[in-house]
Design an enzyme around this catalytic site. Structure first.
Site, PDB file in Angstrom:
ATOM      1  N   SER A  87      -0.887 138.580  15.906  1.00  0.00           N
ATOM      2  CA  SER A  87       0.092 137.630  16.417  1.00  0.00           C
ATOM      3  C   SER A  87      -0.457 136.215  16.274  1.00  0.00           C
ATOM      4  O   SER A  87      -0.751 135.773  15.171  1.00  0.00           O
ATOM      5  CB  SER A  87       0.435 137.985  17.870  1.00  0.00           C
ATOM      6  OG  SER A  87       1.573 137.298  18.309  1.00  0.00           O
ATOM      7  N   GLU A 114       8.521 145.623  15.492  1.00  0.00           N
ATOM      8  CA  GLU A 114       7.739 144.675  16.284  1.00  0.00           C
ATOM      9  C   GLU A 114       8.418 144.237  17.582  1.00  0.00           C
ATOM     10  O   GLU A 114       7.803 144.164  18.639  1.00  0.00           O
ATOM     11  CB  GLU A 114       7.474 143.413  15.444  1.00  0.00           C
ATOM     12  CG  GLU A 114       6.689 143.627  14.174  1.00  0.00           C
ATOM     13  CD  GLU A 114       5.215 143.406  14.348  1.00  0.00           C
ATOM     14  OE1 GLU A 114       4.763 143.179  15.494  1.00  0.00           O
ATOM     15  OE2 GLU A 114       4.493 143.457  13.330  1.00  0.00           O
ATOM     16  N   HIS A 145       5.035 145.446  18.477  1.00  0.00           N
ATOM     17  CA  HIS A 145       4.062 144.363  18.338  1.00  0.00           C
ATOM     18  C   HIS A 145       2.789 144.698  19.112  1.00  0.00           C
ATOM     19  O   HIS A 145       2.852 145.201  20.235  1.00  0.00           O
ATOM     20  CB  HIS A 145       4.702 143.089  18.879  1.00  0.00           C
ATOM     21  CG  HIS A 145       4.009 141.825  18.504  1.00  0.00           C
ATOM     22  ND1 HIS A 145       3.839 141.410  17.200  1.00  0.00           N
ATOM     23  CD2 HIS A 145       3.454 140.850  19.272  1.00  0.00           C
ATOM     24  CE1 HIS A 145       3.227 140.243  17.183  1.00  0.00           C
ATOM     25  NE2 HIS A 145       2.971 139.882  18.434  1.00  0.00           N
TER      26      HIS A 145
END
Length: 546
Positions: free
Chosen positions: A235, A359, A455
């Site tokens: 990320s 995600e 995610h």
């Protein structure tokens, strides 16, 4: 629909606790057998954790507010390095009401699991790093894996990343670090004072570079090889990694780059960064002529101003940076990393880059309606980013996923648009040294399986910490097997610049090439497929900003 900023803020609070093990520092009586390492500034004392030696809270720099970091003073006594240093200031003094935005908070903790550790204190004095190694002064020079934490440019801490499992294998030295964040790390004051505060908008990036310089100068004394340094992160950690690749100041400090679900194509432009600073002054009721008061106001006051600006000015999409992020700079960051093409400094650095299949379910913790959409609800949400092409794109997704519910199709579309499409764009634009592309398709069983490959799911597989992430990855041998394969591939990449190692258990992984689009699909069974995201790549490519 919840704003991207709200989703990002929640990411900083909860992601690490749910996906990695956290080992609070223990107060140990110092003995003659305690591990001691030499740095250029003095000696530090660590602690043993089974087969691993850890050093926590090593100061790599000091910095005054908004100013570049400077080297700390040397010391003569042996400094204790058994406890993590303070995290960067980040907490909202007046958090909004309602449930967390990150859905991990809804995953039940296992029966009998210990409570999560309390958060570390936050302080402007936060420039510390942590090292895990399996050997000191043993004549070995192991590749080095430097982890940059997620939380975008707003929050989290390197102390939430557990490098012990990779270091325990004996073939890498693992480093995590803290750096300045949000307004403390990225308030662009150069338009107000281009001398003393010329670099304030990139203070956080300068911190990371200072930490990498520490690695270059000291890591050999911790069993590491300063000529084989992989910088990587998920990320926001992937974004930071990408941005560093484009900096002349970081050249020679990064030899391989891992970008996990963190597509980054452009820095924030100076005029937009200056506008964010003006918004900050307005939120704090500080006249522009008195802007220097920013250097002296209390931490909580500056944080309140930052959060007010961030809430009022959310990003348009996952990769958009509207405020308080690295700023295009003629010296430090002279060219966007991958917009419109690859920046010159990125050419010599091989990349391992990828995303997860679904995600965006990660960010739906306060949006239960997203999991129960009908066709009209799907179309309404999709139209917000697809505009007049909504009907055509939704028809493609109905054809590709005929058995999927509207919510699942929306999850797939929103994930493809938000992260997979810009990740592919980054791989397409890479020049020079090769890139290897992956997609994690392993489906989390958490919450009845509705999350998919969400995610941050890759983190426990890469760090080989699935034992502490069972509620997310499930029981049995499959998560353990996939973690071994993925962690071996990442370690191989750190060592050689190529994820194909003799012991990974993965099939041969070709480098990414335009026209072939070879992608390693990571799941209970792993295989390579050419252009598995062809539909998303073609339908969404021109929506990628930059």
């Amino acid at each position: 629909m919840t704003s991207d900023h709200d989703r990002r803020s929640a990411l900083g609070v909860l992601a690490a606790a749910a996906t990695t093990a956290f080992f609070p520092a223990k107060a140990l009586a110092m003995t003659q057998t305690d591990p001691i390492a030499e740095t250029r500034l003095g000696k530090v004392r660590g602690m043993r954790q089974g087969d691993v030696i850890s050093f926590r809270g090593i100061r790599y720099a000091r910095a005054e507010r908004f100013m570049p970091p400077v080297a700390p003073d040397p010391w003569t006594s042996i400094l204790d390095a058994t406890g993590f240093g303070a995290s960067a200031p980040q907490s909202n003094p007046a958090p909004p009401p309602g449930p967390p935005y990150v859905i991990l908070a809804q995953i039940p903790r296992p029966a009998g699991a210990p409570p999560p550790p309390p958060p570390l204190p936050e302080s402007e004095d936060c420039l510390f790093l942590n090292v895990w190694t399996s050997g000191l002064n043993d004549g070995r020079k192991r590749p080095v894996m430097v982890s940059l934490h997620g939380g975008f440019f707003y929050g989290r801490s390197g102390s939430s990343v557990d490098g012990s499992k990779l270091a325990a294998r004996g073939d890498v030295v693992f480093v995590s670090l803290n750096h300045r964040l949000n307004a403390f790390g990225y308030a662009h004051l150069a338009e107000l004072d281009g001398t003393d505060f010329a670099q304030s908008g990139n203070a956080g990036m300068l911190d990371i570079i200072a930490a990498l310089e520490w690695v270059r100068d000291n890591i050999e004394n911790f069993g590491g090889d300063p000529a084989r340094v992989m910088v990587f992160g998920t990320s926001g950690g992937g974004m930071k990694t990408t941005f560093l690749m484009a900096s002349p100041r970081a050249q020679g400090l990064i030899h391989r780059a891992g970008v996990q679900s963190g597509p980054a194509l452009r820095f924030i432009e100076p005029d937009a960064a200056a506008e964010a600073t003006e918004r900050l002054l307005h939120a704090l009721d500080i006249p522009k002529a008195d802007w220097r008061r920013l250097s002296a106001i209390p931490v909580t006051q500056l944080l309140a101003g930052y959060h007010a600006v961030a809430t009022a000015q959310p990003p348009r999409n996952f990769a958009h940076l509207p405020h308080f992020a690295p700023v295009l700079d003629p010296v430090l960051l002279p060219a966007h990393p991958f917009s419109p093409d690859a920046a010159p400094c990125t050419r010599d650095i091989p990349m391992l880059i990828g995303s997860n299949g679904q995600e965006m379910s990660f960010f739906w913790g306060n949006d239960p309606a997203a999991f129960t959409l009908d066709e009209d609800g799907l179309a309404t949400r999709a139209r917000a980013f697809l505009g007049d092409r909504t009907d055509a794109v939704l028809a493609l997704y109905r054809q590709a996923y005929p058995a999927a519910t509207p919510s699942r199709r929306y999850l797939q579309l929103f994930s493809d648009y938000s992260i997979q499409a810009p990740v592919i764009a980054q791989a397409e634009r890479k020049q020079g040294a090769p890139a290897w592309l992956y997609r994690l398709d392993y489906q989390s069983p958490a919450l009845g399986g509705k999350l998919g490959a969400l995610h941050t799911l890759e983190t426990p597989f890469i760090l080989n910490t699935v034992g502490s992430a069972r509620p997310l990855v499930g029981e049995g041998d499959d998560p353990v097997t996939l973690a071994r394969k993925m962690s071996d591939a990442w370690v191989s990449f750190a060592a050689t610049g190529d994820p194909n190692g003799s012991n990974t258990g993965l099939p041969h992984w070709p480098a990414y090439e335009r026209g072939q689009h070879a992608t390693m699909l990571l799941d209970r069974t792993c295989h390579v497929e050419n252009d598995p995201a062809r539909m998303a790549r073609k339908a969404l490519a021109d929506l990628v900003e930059g």
